[in-house]
Every structure is written in C-alpha cells, then in structure tokens.
Design a protein around this motif. Structure first.
Motif, short mmCIF file in Angstrom:
data_model
loop_
_atom_site.label_atom_id
_atom_site.label_comp_id
_atom_site.label_asym_id
_atom_site.label_seq_id
_atom_site.Cartn_x
_atom_site.Cartn_y
_atom_site.Cartn_z
N GLN A 46 -64.10 -53.05 11.46
CA GLN A 46 -64.91 -52.76 12.81
C GLN A 46 -63.54 -52.51 13.87
N ALA A 47 -62.64 -53.26 13.66
CA ALA A 47 -61.57 -52.75 14.54
C ALA A 47 -60.92 -51.36 14.16
N ASN A 49 -62.57 -49.05 12.98
CA ASN A 49 -63.74 -48.10 13.33
C ASN A 49 -63.57 -47.71 14.95
N ALA A 50 -63.38 -48.82 15.55
CA ALA A 50 -63.32 -48.77 16.84
C ALA A 50 -62.02 -48.12 17.68
N LEU A 51 -60.93 -48.07 16.86
CA LEU A 51 -59.49 -47.55 16.89
C LEU A 51 -59.83 -45.96 16.93
N HIS A 53 -62.34 -44.27 17.00
CA HIS A 53 -63.42 -43.71 18.16
C HIS A 53 -62.91 -43.96 19.38
N LEU A 54 -61.73 -44.64 19.58
CA LEU A 54 -61.37 -44.92 20.84
C LEU A 54 -61.03 -43.77 21.69
N ILE A 57 -63.83 -42.62 24.04
CA ILE A 57 -64.52 -43.33 24.93
C ILE A 57 -63.43 -43.40 26.16
N ARG A 109 -66.11 -38.53 11.92
CA ARG A 109 -67.22 -38.82 12.12
C ARG A 109 -68.41 -37.91 11.08
#
Length: 230
Positions: A46-47, A49-51, A53-54, A57, A109
C-alpha cells in the motif's frame, strides 16, 4: 504546421521530444510496477501504491520542487549524476524527468487494470507446464495486456505533453531548452500581442489531448474484448 512561428514550432518540437523520452523511459518501470501491484502481496504494497499515485495528489509545483531538491546540481542525486555528465536541472532532460514523473501514475493505473482483468488461471496453467514466471508473462500475460499497455502509453504521452507545474518549477521556462507547449502558452500570455501565438498552441494541445483520449478509450475497449474472448 506552416502557420506556426519559429518559437511556436520550437515549443511543439521540444514537447514531442520531451514526451517521447519521458514515456519511453517510464514504460518498462511502469509495466513492472503495475505487474507487481496487480499480482503480488507483500509488506509495504500500500505504501508503494501510495508513492506511485502521489504525483496525482500533490500540487505539481510541490513535485517540481522535490525534483529540484533531489536532482538539482546541489541535490543528493543531482550532484552525483552531474559527475557522470547527466544534468537535469534547467535542461530538457529535467523537463522529461518531470513529465515522466507526472505521467507515471496514469500509465501504471492503465496497465494494472489491464493485468487485473486477465484470469490468473491462464498464467497458472502455463506455469504448471513448466514455464518460468518470465516466460509466462511474455507468452501469456503480455499479449493479453498489450492494448492496455498501449492505452497507458498514450495517456502518459498526452499527460507529458500537457505537464506545466512541475516542469516550470524544476527547469524553468528557457526558450529552446525547457520551453514546452504549456510553458510556451504561459510565456506568450505574459507579453503584449502574444495571444495569437498562445491560441494556436492551445488548439494544438486540445487536438493532441482529445486524440489521445479517443485512442486510449479504443485500446481499452479492445483490451476488454480480447480478455473476454481469451
């Protein structure tokens, strides 16, 4: 494009160059990242994945500033790479880096959704026949997700063509070196009488964006049909 002036044509040509290299360099890493996120479970997924898509955002200016801190001539990586003759700050290579970073999430994605649409049993069947994981990917997964890869590539290229905030923060707006389509439009709007040149570049940007969106949708639908028929 004979109706474009020299400065306008220069901005279009540089944008195509920057977007091409940004997309080309991001494609292998984007495909690998998408595959890992789609097919593997591991601590920190999850980290990661967040990185990935950062950049979608955060404000693009923040991304550009972080790139400047990291890849600038005094940055942690920038100073090291400069010794090897690779400079990003205030160069077209930096514009390509900024464009690639901003386009990367869209590419990942699109490819990830394409991989997740493939039935894992097809890959498992090939593996039971003795095929290695790499060979399974090349012979089974890759042909099925190829339209998705193409769709992600098209979206990433279009995003790179339109990148502004991170680019102007990281590499500024230097004519002939870092002035891409968006920064050229911004520059023309800052000078009296530049509205005509800006409008011509806006038309080109809109045509590229709409064309990329339509092509991406076509490839995505084609990918869905291929997977359904597999």
């Amino acid at each position: 494009m004979s109706w474009l002036g020299p400065e306008e044509w220069q901005a279009v040509a540089l944008s195509l160059k920057v977007s091409f290299w940004a997309t080309l360099v991001a494609l292998p890493l984007g495909t690998l990242t998408a595959y890992v996120l789609a097919r593997h479970s591991f601590p920190g997924k999850q980290a990661l994945n967040a990185l990935v898509h950062l950049p979608l955002i955060m404000p693009p200016v923040v991304t550009g500033y972080l790139l400047l801190l990291t890849f600038g001539t005094r940055g942690a990586l920038g100073s090291f790479l400069q010794e090897w003759g690779l400079v990003f700050a205030f160069r077209w290579t930096g514009a390509a880096l900024a464009a690639g970073v901003m386009a990367f999430p869209l590419m990942v994605r699109a490819i990830r959704l394409s991989i997740e649409a493939v039935d894992p049993k097809l890959e498992q069947a090939a593996a039971t026949l003795g095929a290695s994981r790499l060979w399974v990917f090349v012979t089974v997964t890759l042909p099925l997700i190829l339209p998705g890869i193409l769709a992600g590539t098209v979206l990433a290229f279009a995003k790179a063509m339109g990148e502004f905030g991170a680019t102007i923060t990281f590499v500024s707006n230097i004519p002939g070196e870092t002035r891409t389509l968006p920064t050229a439009i911004y520059g023309f709007l800052q000078v009296p009488g530049g509205e005509g040149a800006a409008l011509r570049l806006v038309v080109i940007s809109v045509v590229i964006a709409v064309g990329a969106l339509l092509l991406s949708e076509f490839l995505a639908h084609r990918a869905a049909r291929r997977v359904a028929g597999a």
